[in-house]
Design a protein around this motif. Structure first.
Motif, PDB file in Angstrom:
ATOM      1  N   LYS A 102       0.832  -1.209   0.000  1.00 29.23           N
ATOM      2  CA  LYS A 102       0.000   0.000   0.000  1.00 29.23           C
ATOM      3  C   LYS A 102       0.868   1.261   0.000  1.00 29.23           C
ATOM      4  N   SER A 103       1.846   1.286   0.896  1.00 32.22           N
ATOM      5  CA  SER A 103       2.698   2.469   0.992  1.00 32.22           C
ATOM      6  C   SER A 103       3.531   2.648  -0.270  1.00 32.22           C
ATOM      7  N   ARG A 104       4.032   1.557  -0.814  1.00 33.92           N
ATOM      8  CA  ARG A 104       4.854   1.659  -2.026  1.00 33.92           C
ATOM      9  C   ARG A 104       4.027   2.236  -3.177  1.00 33.92           C
ATOM     10  N   LEU A 105       2.799   1.813  -3.311  1.00 30.88           N
ATOM     11  CA  LEU A 105       1.929   2.327  -4.361  1.00 30.88           C
ATOM     12  C   LEU A 105       1.655   3.821  -4.156  1.00 30.88           C
ATOM     13  N   ALA A 106       1.362   4.198  -2.913  1.00 31.45           N
ATOM     14  CA  ALA A 106       1.070   5.606  -2.625  1.00 31.45           C
ATOM     15  C   ALA A 106       2.287   6.488  -2.909  1.00 31.45           C
ATOM     16  N   TYR A 107       3.467   6.028  -2.515  1.00 25.49           N
ATOM     17  CA  TYR A 107       4.661   6.833  -2.732  1.00 25.49           C
ATOM     18  C   TYR A 107       5.051   6.874  -4.206  1.00 25.49           C
ATOM     19  N   GLN A 108       4.670   5.866  -4.961  1.00 22.00           N
ATOM     20  CA  GLN A 108       4.910   5.910  -6.401  1.00 22.00           C
ATOM     21  C   GLN A 108       4.126   7.063  -7.023  1.00 22.00           C
ATOM     22  N   LEU A 109       2.880   7.216  -6.603  1.00 21.68           N
ATOM     23  CA  LEU A 109       2.084   8.347  -7.064  1.00 21.68           C
ATOM     24  C   LEU A 109       2.682   9.657  -6.579  1.00 21.68           C
ATOM     25  N   LEU A 110       3.137   9.670  -5.330  1.00 18.33           N
ATOM     26  CA  LEU A 110       3.711  10.890  -4.753  1.00 18.33           C
ATOM     27  C   LEU A 110       4.897  11.378  -5.585  1.00 18.33           C
ATOM     28  N   HIS A 111       5.771  10.456  -5.958  1.00 17.38           N
ATOM     29  CA  HIS A 111       6.949  10.826  -6.741  1.00 17.38           C
ATOM     30  C   HIS A 111       6.544  11.371  -8.107  1.00 17.38           C
ATOM     31  N   ARG A 112       5.535  10.788  -8.722  1.00 17.26           N
ATOM     32  CA  ARG A 112       5.099  11.257 -10.033  1.00 17.26           C
ATOM     33  C   ARG A 112       4.479  12.648  -9.940  1.00 17.26           C
ATOM     34  N   CYS A 113       3.710  12.883  -8.890  1.00 18.27           N
ATOM     35  CA  CYS A 113       3.125  14.209  -8.697  1.00 18.27           C
ATOM     36  C   CYS A 113       4.216  15.250  -8.455  1.00 18.27           C
ATOM     37  N   ALA A 114       5.211  14.893  -7.656  1.00 21.38           N
ATOM     38  CA  ALA A 114       6.310  15.823  -7.388  1.00 21.38           C
ATOM     39  C   ALA A 114       7.048  16.161  -8.679  1.00 21.38           C
ATOM     40  N   ALA A 115       7.254  15.169  -9.536  1.00 26.94           N
ATOM     41  CA  ALA A 115       7.942  15.391 -10.808  1.00 26.94           C
ATOM     42  C   ALA A 115       7.137  16.300 -11.726  1.00 26.94           C
ATOM     43  N   ASP A 116       5.813  16.322 -11.537  1.00 23.92           N
ATOM     44  CA  ASP A 116       4.945  17.166 -12.357  1.00 23.92           C
ATOM     45  C   ASP A 116       4.738  18.548 -11.747  1.00 23.92           C
ATOM     46  N   GLY A 117       5.458  18.857 -10.676  1.00 16.94           N
ATOM     47  CA  GLY A 117       5.396  20.186 -10.088  1.00 16.94           C
ATOM     48  C   GLY A 117       4.344  20.389  -9.019  1.00 16.94           C
ATOM     49  N   TRP A 118       3.767  19.322  -8.516  1.00 16.17           N
ATOM     50  CA  TRP A 118       2.789  19.451  -7.435  1.00 16.17           C
ATOM     51  C   TRP A 118       3.486  19.855  -6.136  1.00 16.17           C
ATOM     52  N   SER A 119       2.714  20.461  -5.239  1.00 14.13           N
ATOM     53  CA  SER A 119       3.153  20.615  -3.859  1.00 14.13           C
ATOM     54  C   SER A 119       2.882  19.287  -3.151  1.00 14.13           C
ATOM     55  N   VAL A 120       3.869  18.801  -2.439  1.00 13.68           N
ATOM     56  CA  VAL A 120       3.766  17.491  -1.805  1.00 13.68           C
ATOM     57  C   VAL A 120       3.930  17.638  -0.292  1.00 13.68           C
ATOM     58  N   LEU A 121       2.946  17.174   0.442  1.00 15.57           N
ATOM     59  CA  LEU A 121       3.004  17.160   1.898  1.00 15.57           C
ATOM     60  C   LEU A 121       2.737  15.734   2.362  1.00 15.57           C
ATOM     61  N   GLU A 122       3.403  15.326   3.415  1.00 13.09           N
ATOM     62  CA  GLU A 122       3.170  13.968   3.908  1.00 13.09           C
ATOM     63  C   GLU A 122       3.266  13.904   5.418  1.00 13.09           C
ATOM     64  N   THR A 123       2.533  12.967   5.957  1.00  8.81           N
ATOM     65  CA  THR A 123       2.575  12.716   7.384  1.00  8.81           C
ATOM     66  C   THR A 123       2.276  11.242   7.606  1.00  8.81           C
ATOM     67  N   TRP A 124       2.235  10.835   8.854  1.00  6.37           N
ATOM     68  CA  TRP A 124       2.096   9.410   9.134  1.00  6.37           C
ATOM     69  C   TRP A 124       1.596   9.195  10.552  1.00  6.37           C
ATOM     70  N   GLY A 125       1.006   8.013  10.755  1.00  2.00           N
ATOM     71  CA  GLY A 125       0.665   7.575  12.094  1.00  2.00           C
ATOM     72  C   GLY A 125       1.849   6.858  12.716  1.00  2.00           C
ATOM     73  N   ASP A 126       1.913   6.893  14.017  1.00  2.00           N
ATOM     74  CA  ASP A 126       3.051   6.311  14.737  1.00  2.00           C
ATOM     75  C   ASP A 126       2.553   5.177  15.620  1.00  2.00           C
ATOM     76  N   SER A 127       3.156   4.007  15.448  1.00  2.00           N
ATOM     77  CA  SER A 127       2.727   2.827  16.208  1.00  2.00           C
ATOM     78  C   SER A 127       3.464   2.694  17.530  1.00  2.00           C
ATOM     79  N   GLY A 128       4.395   3.600  17.794  1.00  2.00           N
ATOM     80  CA  GLY A 128       5.214   3.501  19.004  1.00  2.00           C
ATOM     81  C   GLY A 128       4.492   4.033  20.225  1.00  2.00           C
ATOM     82  N   SER A 129       5.241   4.734  21.058  1.00  2.69           N
ATOM     83  CA  SER A 129       4.673   5.288  22.279  1.00  2.69           C
ATOM     84  C   SER A 129       3.629   6.345  21.940  1.00  2.69           C
TER      85      SER A 129
END
Length: 244
Positions: A102-129
Motif C-alpha cells: 500500500k505504501s509503495r503504491l502511494a509513494y509511487q504516485l507521490l513521486h510522479r506528482c512531485a515530478a509534475d510540479g505538485w506541492s507534496v506534503l506527507e505525514t504518518w501515524g506512529d505505532s510507538g509510544s
C-alpha cells in the motif's frame, strides 16, 4: 552491556540493534568496543536524534527494488490526480492486508506528482509510544520547512505565522496548540473544547493550502490507522487538494 558503556545521558546501540530501528534515528559511529561476554569487539553507534520521518520513509532510505506491476491501480490513482488538476478535491483510501504494498503504491504516485510540479506534503501515524495531540497535522506543517529538524517549536511558529496575516489571536493560539507550545491566554484555555478544535482545524487547513497554492497539492497520510485522535478528525474539502 553496551549501554553501560555510554556516557551519562547517552545511548549506545549495536549494529544489530540499529538495523531494527529502520532508520528512525540519527546516529554517530563510536567504533568497536570491548563488551563483556563477547569474543570480539562490538561496533557501536550513539543515538543523537530521532528522524522526523515515517516508517516507510525510514525503511526506503536503505534502498528499494524496482516498482513492478500494480499498473491498473496506479492508472486509477493517476486518473484521480488528473481530476485534482482540473480543480476537483479528491480523497483516496488505499486499504489492504499488511505487506501488500500500500505504501509503495502511494509513494509511487507521490513521486510522479512531485515530478509534475505538485506541492507534496506527507505525514504518518506512529505505532510507538503515545504521541502528542495533533502530531500528524504538525508533521504536515513543518515537514517542508528548510532545516525543520534543527528548529525549535517557537522558531517554527515564527516561520508559519507569516501565513496567518490578518488572522485574529485565536488563530495564533491554535498554531501554538498544534506545535505543542503553551498558550497563556485565559480566553483560549477557558474556551469550549469544540470551539478550540474547530479553530485549530481551520488554521491547519489554511496553512496547508498556503503551502500548496497556486499549484495542485497532494497530502499523503501513511499508516492512517495509527493517527492520533485529534489529527484523525481533521478534514478539509472543496479545495484543489488531493488526499491519499
Amino acid at each position: 552491556r553496551l549501554e553501560a558503556r555510554a556516557e551519562a545521558g547517552g545511548t549506545l546501540v549495536s549494529n544489530a540493534c540499529l538495523s531494527l530501528t529502520e532508520g528512525r534515528f540519527q546516529v554517530v559511529p563510536r567504533g568497536a568496543i570491548e563488551v563483556r561476554g563477547f569474543s570480539h569487539p562490538v561496533d557501536s553507534y550513539e543515538i543523537v536524534a530521532e528522524r522526523p520521518v515515517g516508517r516507510w520513509r525510514a525503511r526506503a532510505a536503505g534502498g528499494l527494488s524496482g516498482f513492478v506491476g500494480r499498473t491498473a491501480e496506479l492508472r486509477q490513482l493517476e486518473a484521480t490526480a488528473a481530476e485534482v488538476v482540473a480543480g476537483k478535491a479528491r480523497v483516496v483510501v488505499i486499504e489492504g492486508e499488511p505487506g501488500t504494498g500500500k505504501s509503495r503504491l502511494a509513494y509511487q504516485l507521490l513521486h510522479r506528482c512531485a515530478a509534475d510540479g505538485w506541492s507534496v506534503l506527507e505525514t504518518w501515524g506512529d505505532s510507538g509510544s503515545p504521541v502528542a495531540p495533533w502530531h500528524a497535522v504538525r508533521q504536515l506543517l513543518i515537514g517542508g520547512l528548510p532545516d525543520s529538524a534543527a528548529l525549535s517549536p517557537s522558531e517554527i511558529a515564527a516561520r508559519l505565522d507569516g501565513d496567518l496575516a490578518g488572522a485574529d489571536l485565536d488563530a495564533r493560539h491554535a498554531l501554538r496548540t498544534i506545535l505543542g507550545l503553551p498558550v497563556e491566554a485565559a480566553t483560549w484555555r477557558d474556551a469550549e473544547a469544540g470551539y478550540r478544535q474547530r479553530i485549530v482545524r481551520d488554521v491547519a487547513a489554511r496553512l496547508i493550502l498556503a503551502r500548496c497554492s497556486p499549484r495542485p497539492g497532494i497530502v499523503l497520510v501513511d499508516d492512517a490507522h495509527w493517527l492520533d485522535a485529534e489529527s484523525r478528525g481533521f478534514k478539509r474539502s472543496g479545495q484543489t487538494l488531493g488526499l491519499v
